[in-house]
Design a protein around this motif. Structure first.
Motif, mmCIF file in Angstrom:
data_model
loop_
_atom_site.group_PDB
_atom_site.id
_atom_site.type_symbol
_atom_site.label_atom_id
_atom_site.label_comp_id
_atom_site.label_asym_id
_atom_site.label_seq_id
_atom_site.Cartn_x
_atom_site.Cartn_y
_atom_site.Cartn_z
ATOM 1 N N VAL A 46 0.968 -1.128 0.310
ATOM 2 C CA VAL A 46 -0.109 -0.006 -0.111
ATOM 3 C C VAL A 46 0.795 1.663 0.022
ATOM 4 C CG1 VAL A 46 -1.287 1.584 0.725
ATOM 5 C CG2 VAL A 46 -2.207 -1.204 0.807
ATOM 6 N N ALA A 47 1.956 1.470 0.740
ATOM 7 C CA ALA A 47 2.739 2.118 0.742
ATOM 8 C C ALA A 47 3.589 2.726 -0.463
ATOM 9 C CB ALA A 47 3.578 2.145 1.668
ATOM 10 N N LEU A 48 4.420 1.498 -1.266
ATOM 11 C CA LEU A 48 4.154 1.683 -2.282
ATOM 12 C C LEU A 48 3.590 2.346 -3.231
ATOM 13 C CD1 LEU A 48 7.327 1.055 -3.124
ATOM 14 C CD2 LEU A 48 7.000 -1.060 -4.026
ATOM 15 N N ILE A 49 2.687 1.749 -3.600
ATOM 16 C CA ILE A 49 1.607 2.119 -4.736
ATOM 17 C C ILE A 49 1.168 3.521 -4.281
ATOM 18 C CG2 ILE A 49 -1.272 2.051 -5.081
ATOM 19 C CD1 ILE A 49 -0.704 -1.049 -5.355
ATOM 20 N N ARG A 50 1.066 4.129 -3.248
ATOM 21 C CA ARG A 50 0.920 5.454 -2.763
ATOM 22 C C ARG A 50 1.333 6.233 -2.818
ATOM 23 N NH1 ARG A 50 -2.444 5.085 3.067
ATOM 24 N NH2 ARG A 50 -3.990 4.442 2.342
ATOM 25 N N SER A 51 2.272 6.025 -2.886
ATOM 26 C CA SER A 51 4.325 7.016 -3.504
ATOM 27 C C SER A 51 4.380 6.998 -5.046
ATOM 28 C CB SER A 51 5.604 6.273 -3.169
ATOM 29 O OG SER A 51 5.549 5.320 -3.185
ATOM 30 N N THR A 52 2.981 6.058 -5.840
ATOM 31 C CA THR A 52 3.625 6.242 -7.303
ATOM 32 C C THR A 52 3.255 7.536 -8.044
ATOM 33 O OG1 THR A 52 3.019 4.236 -7.472
ATOM 34 C CG2 THR A 52 2.862 5.108 -9.366
ATOM 35 N N ARG A 53 4.118 7.953 -8.792
ATOM 36 C CA ARG A 53 3.789 8.857 -9.925
ATOM 37 C C ARG A 53 3.808 8.497 -11.475
ATOM 38 N NH1 ARG A 53 7.857 11.911 -6.998
ATOM 39 N NH2 ARG A 53 9.423 12.072 -8.584
ATOM 40 N N ILE A 54 3.491 9.446 -11.931
ATOM 41 C CA ILE A 54 3.833 9.343 -13.629
ATOM 42 C C ILE A 54 4.325 10.185 -14.225
ATOM 43 C CG2 ILE A 54 2.180 9.431 -15.907
ATOM 44 C CD1 ILE A 54 -0.006 8.643 -14.622
ATOM 45 N N ALA A 55 5.841 10.040 -14.692
ATOM 46 C CA ALA A 55 6.697 10.690 -15.424
ATOM 47 C C ALA A 55 6.888 9.642 -16.405
ATOM 48 C CB ALA A 55 7.380 10.246 -14.167
ATOM 49 N N SER A 56 7.803 11.009 -17.345
ATOM 50 C CA SER A 56 8.155 10.377 -17.963
ATOM 51 C C SER A 56 9.545 10.039 -18.738
ATOM 52 C CB SER A 56 8.012 11.707 -19.371
ATOM 53 O OG SER A 56 8.722 11.304 -20.727
ATOM 54 N N THR B 2 5.856 7.063 -21.232
ATOM 55 C CA THR B 2 5.285 6.980 -20.075
ATOM 56 C C THR B 2 5.887 5.898 -18.981
ATOM 57 O OG1 THR B 2 3.103 8.038 -20.661
ATOM 58 C CG2 THR B 2 2.599 7.909 -19.434
ATOM 59 N N VAL B 3 5.927 6.319 -17.804
ATOM 60 C CA VAL B 3 5.984 5.526 -17.180
ATOM 61 C C VAL B 3 5.749 5.724 -15.947
ATOM 62 C CG1 VAL B 3 8.504 4.871 -18.208
ATOM 63 C CG2 VAL B 3 8.468 6.838 -16.940
ATOM 64 N N LEU B 4 5.627 4.464 -14.573
ATOM 65 C CA LEU B 4 5.102 4.498 -13.207
ATOM 66 C C LEU B 4 6.482 4.630 -12.693
ATOM 67 C CD1 LEU B 4 2.184 1.681 -13.347
ATOM 68 C CD2 LEU B 4 2.500 4.534 -13.491
ATOM 69 N N PHE B 5 6.403 5.743 -11.663
ATOM 70 C CA PHE B 5 7.555 5.635 -10.988
ATOM 71 C C PHE B 5 7.655 5.289 -9.553
ATOM 72 C CE2 PHE B 5 10.523 9.527 -8.480
ATOM 73 C CZ PHE B 5 11.847 8.648 -9.121
ATOM 74 N N PHE B 6 8.410 4.652 -8.264
ATOM 75 C CA PHE B 6 8.510 4.575 -7.136
ATOM 76 C C PHE B 6 9.542 5.489 -6.822
ATOM 77 C CE2 PHE B 6 6.459 1.624 -9.708
ATOM 78 C CZ PHE B 6 5.070 1.006 -9.251
ATOM 79 N N PRO B 7 9.201 6.834 -6.292
ATOM 80 C CA PRO B 7 10.049 7.798 -5.234
ATOM 81 C C PRO B 7 10.409 7.014 -4.254
ATOM 82 C CG PRO B 7 8.178 8.761 -5.059
ATOM 83 C CD PRO B 7 7.808 7.323 -5.961
ATOM 84 N N SER B 8 9.284 6.307 -3.584
ATOM 85 C CA SER B 8 10.137 5.483 -2.136
ATOM 86 C C SER B 8 11.409 4.304 -2.214
ATOM 87 C CB SER B 8 9.052 4.812 -1.680
ATOM 88 O OG SER B 8 8.232 4.097 -2.410
ATOM 89 N N ALA B 9 11.015 3.300 -3.906
ATOM 90 C CA ALA B 9 12.297 2.823 -3.197
ATOM 91 C C ALA B 9 13.946 2.851 -3.515
ATOM 92 C CB ALA B 9 12.228 2.246 -5.100
ATOM 93 N N GLN C 137 10.918 -6.974 1.514
ATOM 94 C CA GLN C 137 11.246 -5.965 0.231
ATOM 95 C C GLN C 137 10.919 -5.991 -0.977
ATOM 96 O OE1 GLN C 137 14.569 -3.044 1.479
ATOM 97 N NE2 GLN C 137 13.043 -1.857 3.311
ATOM 98 N N LEU C 138 12.011 -7.167 -0.837
ATOM 99 C CA LEU C 138 11.745 -7.702 -2.249
ATOM 100 C C LEU C 138 10.615 -8.608 -2.123
ATOM 101 C CD1 LEU C 138 13.767 -8.129 -4.964
ATOM 102 C CD2 LEU C 138 14.631 -10.424 -3.655
ATOM 103 N N SER C 139 10.148 -9.476 -1.856
ATOM 104 C CA SER C 139 8.519 -9.689 -2.202
ATOM 105 C C SER C 139 7.800 -8.753 -2.893
ATOM 106 C CB SER C 139 7.935 -10.446 -1.076
ATOM 107 O OG SER C 139 8.648 -11.381 -0.725
ATOM 108 N N THR C 140 7.456 -7.480 -2.321
ATOM 109 C CA THR C 140 6.845 -6.364 -2.488
ATOM 110 C C THR C 140 6.805 -5.663 -3.645
ATOM 111 O OG1 THR C 140 6.718 -6.015 0.169
ATOM 112 C CG2 THR C 140 6.041 -4.547 -1.444
ATOM 113 N N LYS C 141 7.909 -6.047 -4.338
ATOM 114 C CA LYS C 141 8.466 -5.573 -5.832
ATOM 115 C C LYS C 141 7.840 -6.307 -6.605
ATOM 116 C CE LYS C 141 11.793 -2.314 -3.996
ATOM 117 N NZ LYS C 141 13.402 -1.680 -4.414
#
Length: 338
Positions: free
Chosen positions: A206-216, A221-228, A240-244
């Motif tokens: 949930v935390a990883l998905i909430r931090s998702t942004r759409i970037a270029s 067009t990609v999904l960017f996960f800054p928390s990673a 963490q690897l299981s989550t990803k």
């Protein structure tokens, strides 16, 4: 054994007792045509620049067998009753050939799953391209041996016909088709693993998905996960690897996962010649790659070529940051291409 007609039973008597079997030949052809078209569509949609793997070769062999079956059944349906090399072929053989394919496909899930799993366990942490000739030859030989072994087992095992009653056979216009218990158990096992990971890693997901942004990124067009990026220097734990891995897998295969859940809930009895298809094999392919990454979890960060094993899922996101080989600039890959 297979449902062969008795020697003292003529084709005319067979049709009089089961004329519906002949009427269903057109529908059977449409089903095989639809499956063959789906196989070719998925093969055409996959990325081309990927490592050759055992499941890649096996998927192509399934598409070839389905196309051969379609051509054979179409030839029989068109001529209806003819002799070839002193062997008489009728519409009954459309049912017979499809039965043989159903048994062969139905018994292939376990050996294919095992061989593919061993293949990825041994090669998932590689960082350079393998010798192409030897690798391709070994995969081709493995595929041929598996098909030959299962085919002769299907024809010679005296319990083959009685196994129809294991989970119940499916009658299609008086023509029974084998329903594989192997695919049922594999689907159930995969769904249980996914459910267990979702429960264990729900907060991280949930935390990883909430931090998702759409970037270029590189004009895409990609999904960017800054928390990673927070895990860049300290390494990545198994949780963490299981989550990803779960996010990457479900990001591509969520519709197929829901389909498997629906089939299990409804206890749908799908004939084995339909269940073994190219989309199912690539679904298994992605699951085995994720499992191999999780089990091996190489300490040395893999290079970009190590991720070119899956034609559909971009696993780069699971190992950020990512360093190019020497002489190239470092670039973080915390993105998933849409």
């Amino acid at each position: 054994m297979l449902a062969l007609p008795p020697e003292n039973c003529s084709f005319q008597s067979l049709t009089s007792r089961g004329s519906q079997a002949l009427d269903g030949s057109g529908v059977l052809l449409l089903i095989i045509l639809g499956k063959t078209s789906l196989n070719l569509f998925v093969l055409g949609m996959r990325r081309k620049m990927v490592y050759q793997s055992f499941l890649e070769y096996f998927s192509i062999s399934v598409a070839v067998i389905d196309f051969t079956l379609l051509a054979t059944l179409s030839f029989i349906a068109y001529f209806e009753d003819f002799a070839l090399w002193d062997v008489r072929f009728t519409k009954y053989h459309m049912c017979l050939f499809t039965q043989i394919i159903s048994f062969t496909y139905g018994f292939s899930h376990y050996p294919v799953f095992l061989v593919a799993g061993l293949d990825y366990y041994a090669t998932v942490s590689r960082t350079s391209r393998p010798p192409p000739a030897g690798q391709k030859l070994s995969y081709a030989v493995a595929v041929i041996l598996i098909w030959i072994s299962i085919f002769f087992y299907t024809l010679e095992d005296p319990t083959t016909y009685s196994s129809w009653t294991a989970r119940g056979d499916v009658y299609f216009y008086q023509c029974p088709f084998y329903v594989s218990s192997q695919s049922y158990r594999l689907s159930l096992a995969i769904l249980l693993v996914l459910f267990s990971v979702l429960v264990a890693c729900w907060s991280e997901i949930v935390a990883l998905i909430r931090s998702t942004r759409i970037a270029s990124y590189m004009n895409e067009t990609v999904l960017f996960f800054p928390s990673a990026a927070g895990h860049a220097q300290a390494g990545i734990s198994r949780k963490q690897l299981s989550t990803k891995l779960t996010i990457c897998f479900l990001g591509t295969w969520a519709p197929f996962v829901f389909l498997q859940m629906l089939l299990l809930i409804l206890d749908a009895r799908v004939p084995a010649y339909i269940e073994m298809n190219v989309p199912w094999l690539y679904f298994i392919n992605s699951f085995l790659i994720a499992a191999a990454y999780w089990v091996r979890r190489p300490e040395r960060r893999p290079t970009e070529t190590a991720f070119s094993t899956d034609p559909f899922v971009s696993w780069e996101f699971c190992f950020v940051p990512f360093t190019e080989p020497e002489g190239q600039a470092e670039k973080p890959l915390s993105v998933i291409t849409c």
